[in-house]
Write a protein that holds these residues in place. Sequence first.
Motif, mmCIF file in Angstrom:
data_model
loop_
_atom_site.group_PDB
_atom_site.id
_atom_site.type_symbol
_atom_site.label_atom_id
_atom_site.label_comp_id
_atom_site.label_asym_id
_atom_site.label_seq_id
_atom_site.Cartn_x
_atom_site.Cartn_y
_atom_site.Cartn_z
ATOM 1 N N ARG A 60 0.819 -1.203 0.000
ATOM 2 C CA ARG A 60 0.000 0.000 0.000
ATOM 3 C C ARG A 60 0.864 1.268 0.000
ATOM 4 O O ARG A 60 0.598 2.213 -0.726
ATOM 5 N N LEU A 61 1.920 1.249 0.800
ATOM 6 C CA LEU A 61 2.697 2.469 0.982
ATOM 7 C C LEU A 61 3.893 2.582 0.032
ATOM 8 O O LEU A 61 4.347 3.675 -0.281
ATOM 9 N N LEU A 62 4.422 1.454 -0.411
ATOM 10 C CA LEU A 62 5.613 1.505 -1.272
ATOM 11 C C LEU A 62 5.276 1.215 -2.734
ATOM 12 O O LEU A 62 6.157 1.260 -3.593
ATOM 13 N N GLY A 63 4.057 0.888 -2.996
ATOM 14 C CA GLY A 63 3.683 0.513 -4.369
ATOM 15 C C GLY A 63 3.781 -0.991 -4.539
ATOM 16 O O GLY A 63 4.582 -1.647 -3.863
ATOM 17 N N LYS A 64 2.962 -1.522 -5.467
ATOM 18 C CA LYS A 64 2.906 -2.980 -5.584
ATOM 19 C C LYS A 64 4.210 -3.626 -6.064
ATOM 20 O O LYS A 64 4.619 -4.643 -5.525
ATOM 21 N N PRO A 65 4.882 -3.015 -7.081
ATOM 22 C CA PRO A 65 6.117 -3.706 -7.540
ATOM 23 C C PRO A 65 7.185 -3.781 -6.452
ATOM 24 O O PRO A 65 7.679 -4.858 -6.141
ATOM 25 N N LEU A 66 7.484 -2.621 -5.843
ATOM 26 C CA LEU A 66 8.537 -2.617 -4.815
ATOM 27 C C LEU A 66 8.085 -3.397 -3.576
ATOM 28 O O LEU A 66 8.853 -4.188 -3.007
ATOM 29 N N GLY A 67 6.835 -3.188 -3.173
ATOM 30 C CA GLY A 67 6.312 -3.898 -2.001
ATOM 31 C C GLY A 67 6.338 -5.399 -2.208
ATOM 32 O O GLY A 67 6.753 -6.151 -1.332
ATOM 33 N N GLY A 68 5.911 -5.828 -3.419
ATOM 34 C CA GLY A 68 5.899 -7.268 -3.721
ATOM 35 C C GLY A 68 7.299 -7.851 -3.686
ATOM 36 O O GLY A 68 7.523 -8.952 -3.170
ATOM 37 N N LEU A 69 8.239 -7.083 -4.233
ATOM 38 C CA LEU A 69 9.638 -7.558 -4.247
ATOM 39 C C LEU A 69 10.162 -7.716 -2.812
ATOM 40 O O LEU A 69 10.808 -8.714 -2.474
ATOM 41 N N LEU A 125 10.005 3.492 8.814
ATOM 42 C CA LEU A 125 9.827 3.991 7.456
ATOM 43 C C LEU A 125 8.348 3.955 7.069
ATOM 44 O O LEU A 125 7.784 4.956 6.572
ATOM 45 N N LEU A 126 7.713 2.820 7.307
ATOM 46 C CA LEU A 126 6.302 2.677 6.952
ATOM 47 C C LEU A 126 5.435 3.617 7.794
ATOM 48 O O LEU A 126 4.488 4.224 7.275
ATOM 49 N N ALA A 127 5.781 3.728 9.075
ATOM 50 C CA ALA A 127 4.996 4.618 9.947
ATOM 51 C C ALA A 127 5.119 6.072 9.483
ATOM 52 O O ALA A 127 4.133 6.819 9.462
ATOM 53 N N ALA A 128 6.336 6.456 9.060
ATOM 54 C CA ALA A 128 6.542 7.823 8.583
ATOM 55 C C ALA A 128 5.742 8.068 7.304
ATOM 56 O O ALA A 128 5.098 9.121 7.144
ATOM 57 N N LEU A 129 5.771 7.097 6.391
ATOM 58 C CA LEU A 129 5.012 7.243 5.147
ATOM 59 C C LEU A 129 3.513 7.337 5.429
ATOM 60 O O LEU A 129 2.803 8.150 4.841
ATOM 61 N N GLU A 130 3.047 6.495 6.352
ATOM 62 C CA GLU A 130 1.630 6.499 6.724
ATOM 63 C C GLU A 130 1.248 7.860 7.315
ATOM 64 O O GLU A 130 0.214 8.433 6.971
ATOM 65 N N TRP A 131 2.121 8.386 8.160
ATOM 66 C CA TRP A 131 1.851 9.670 8.808
ATOM 67 C C TRP A 131 1.777 10.791 7.769
ATOM 68 O O TRP A 131 0.881 11.625 7.790
ATOM 69 N N LEU A 132 2.762 10.750 6.818
ATOM 70 C CA LEU A 132 2.788 11.772 5.778
ATOM 71 C C LEU A 132 1.519 11.728 4.940
ATOM 72 O O LEU A 132 0.909 12.747 4.638
ATOM 73 N N ARG A 133 1.127 10.525 4.569
ATOM 74 C CA ARG A 133 -0.069 10.386 3.736
ATOM 75 C C ARG A 133 -1.322 10.841 4.480
ATOM 76 O O ARG A 133 -2.192 11.463 3.899
ATOM 77 N N ARG A 134 -1.379 10.488 5.727
ATOM 78 C CA ARG A 134 -2.558 10.890 6.505
ATOM 79 C C ARG A 134 -2.575 12.400 6.688
ATOM 80 O O ARG A 134 -3.626 13.026 6.676
ATOM 81 N N ARG A 135 -1.391 12.963 6.841
ATOM 82 C CA ARG A 135 -1.299 14.416 7.036
ATOM 83 C C ARG A 135 -1.745 15.155 5.789
ATOM 84 O O ARG A 135 -2.392 16.177 5.841
ATOM 85 N N ARG A 136 -1.345 14.587 4.631
ATOM 86 C CA ARG A 136 -1.757 15.209 3.364
ATOM 87 C C ARG A 136 -3.218 14.914 3.041
ATOM 88 O O ARG A 136 -3.754 15.418 2.077
ATOM 89 N N GLY A 137 -3.790 14.013 3.808
ATOM 90 C CA GLY A 137 -5.189 13.657 3.583
ATOM 91 C C GLY A 137 -5.385 12.784 2.373
ATOM 92 O O GLY A 137 -6.468 12.702 1.804
#
Lengths: 189, 362
Positions: free
Chosen positions: B74-83, B347-359
């Motif tokens: 969800r946070l890194l994209g499917k290709p990178l996340g899947g890898l 890293l994931l928590a920071a990305l989640e926080w950023l996304r939530r902050r940006r709405g």
Amino acid sequence: MKKFLLFFLPCALLLLSGCGALTLPSSRQIDEWEVADLLAVDFDGEKATFTTIIRADKEEDRSVYQGAGDTFEQALESLQDVCPKRLLLEHLRFVLFGEEVEAQDAARCLEALLRQGDVRLSASVYQTQGKAAPYVEDSTVETLSGIMDEEQAEKKQPAATVVEVLRGSYQGTPAELNVVKERETVEAP
Amino acid sequence: MKRHEFELSPRQLAAMSVVAALSPAITLLPRRAALPGGFWAPLVTGGLYLLLVLCSFYTVKHHPKDGLGDSFCRLLGKPLGGLLLLGYALWFLVLCAATAGLAAQRIADTAFATEGPLLFLVVLLGLATAMACGRLSTLARAAEIFFLIMGLGLLLLLPFSLQGGDWGPAFTSALDQPGTVFLCGLGGVAWTAGLPVFVFFFAGQAAHRERLGRDLSWGAAILCAVLALVALILLATFGPNLLKTLDNSFFTLVKGLRLFGALERMESVAVSVWVYADFLLLTMLLHLGRRLLAQTVHRENRWWLGLVCGIAALGLALAGSTLDLNALFRDVLEPVTFWLTVLPPPLLAALEWLRRRRGEKV
């Protein structure tokens, strides 16, 4: 059927860890072991001698075995070869070192036994006056135990244990061993 | 989603993380913590792991059906996340193989000195594979029972281990080298205390998710406290110099225990209790491998994937049976697992926080 198999198979596999002679190649029944009570170690710098008393219910049934070698490991192996059954040293109550065995050699010997899984940490360690083997050859564990208790009471300090000797050796502060009285005293009633 | 897929409770997951971690910890930790004051190692690193647990919880808590694996995609994209998930899956299989080897060697060394570890290795992995083909909820319920058994086992063994220790130096040298103790703690606890983080891969199946962070934090705290107590007893009994040279110091210690002169050879009790931890850890790693492989190839998490993982782990374990496992853990497995545990949660928590902050809708 599926539930039965799910229950039965793990149970059958658990039996693999038992003492049955059919499961593990080198498993043994209790009567195939000789359980040693006491080990005497003599080392003159070149040759190590291990003498042990085998536990028995009656005095006349007790047996004494002796093995020798250039190193402690060889002496232990030789002792195992001499013994007609598999020798079990894990229940040792006392380890006696002869007078000529130096502190670092005693620690080395105990470490060799420990690494073979052959000695318990709480076994008491003593030093004898003169060689240790005669103490074992002519005495019972009970006699020795009584004498050692008297020694302990006189000195008011408990005998060092295997782990204390080893720990002291590694920390550079060798444990002081209680000395058992001369053999003549041991033989006295 | 089927009903049983939400059957895991946070308490079961916490129990799973604690019990599973005790399996390698009892072999690996004493050597790493074998320095003056080394018993502080699990405690000083405990704070770090609590932070990682909370980061992992923050990442998944707003997405009820997501585990940590879903968060990767969800946070890194499917290709990178899947890898990354594929990498984790393969790494879990390697860890499973190496841990099985370590456990089998320990059983052989401590209880059956005249036997080789091969039989134990095959039996352990065979049973773990059979369990990994089943449902995760079964394993989770077993974890709660194993937690009780191991707790009782430790309560029985540890008080009797206190006698014969040299407690003075163990305490007075406690803060001589705080930096070294912290570093050794990171090394020694990395793999074991990282398990509460890995358990978040199962978070998608957990009910009462609001309690997940709290229960797993308690799990990590209990684990660190138990490891610190065990390390302290071992340091006081053997001293750091001797402890460093012993392979299975805890079992050597309990071998000398006598309970009121009536029970002896307590290492057999300890070994049999620790088999539960081995079994649970191996099954958990196979379940993790199975789940992440299924996520990677976008297939349903079918039972045969567990079989494939089990066979792969057995193959790896047999292929590596001649390796020095202690050195392998020290030089390769622990450092890699450490970074795999420490990097993703913040890293994931920071990305989640950023996304939530940006709405952003994530």
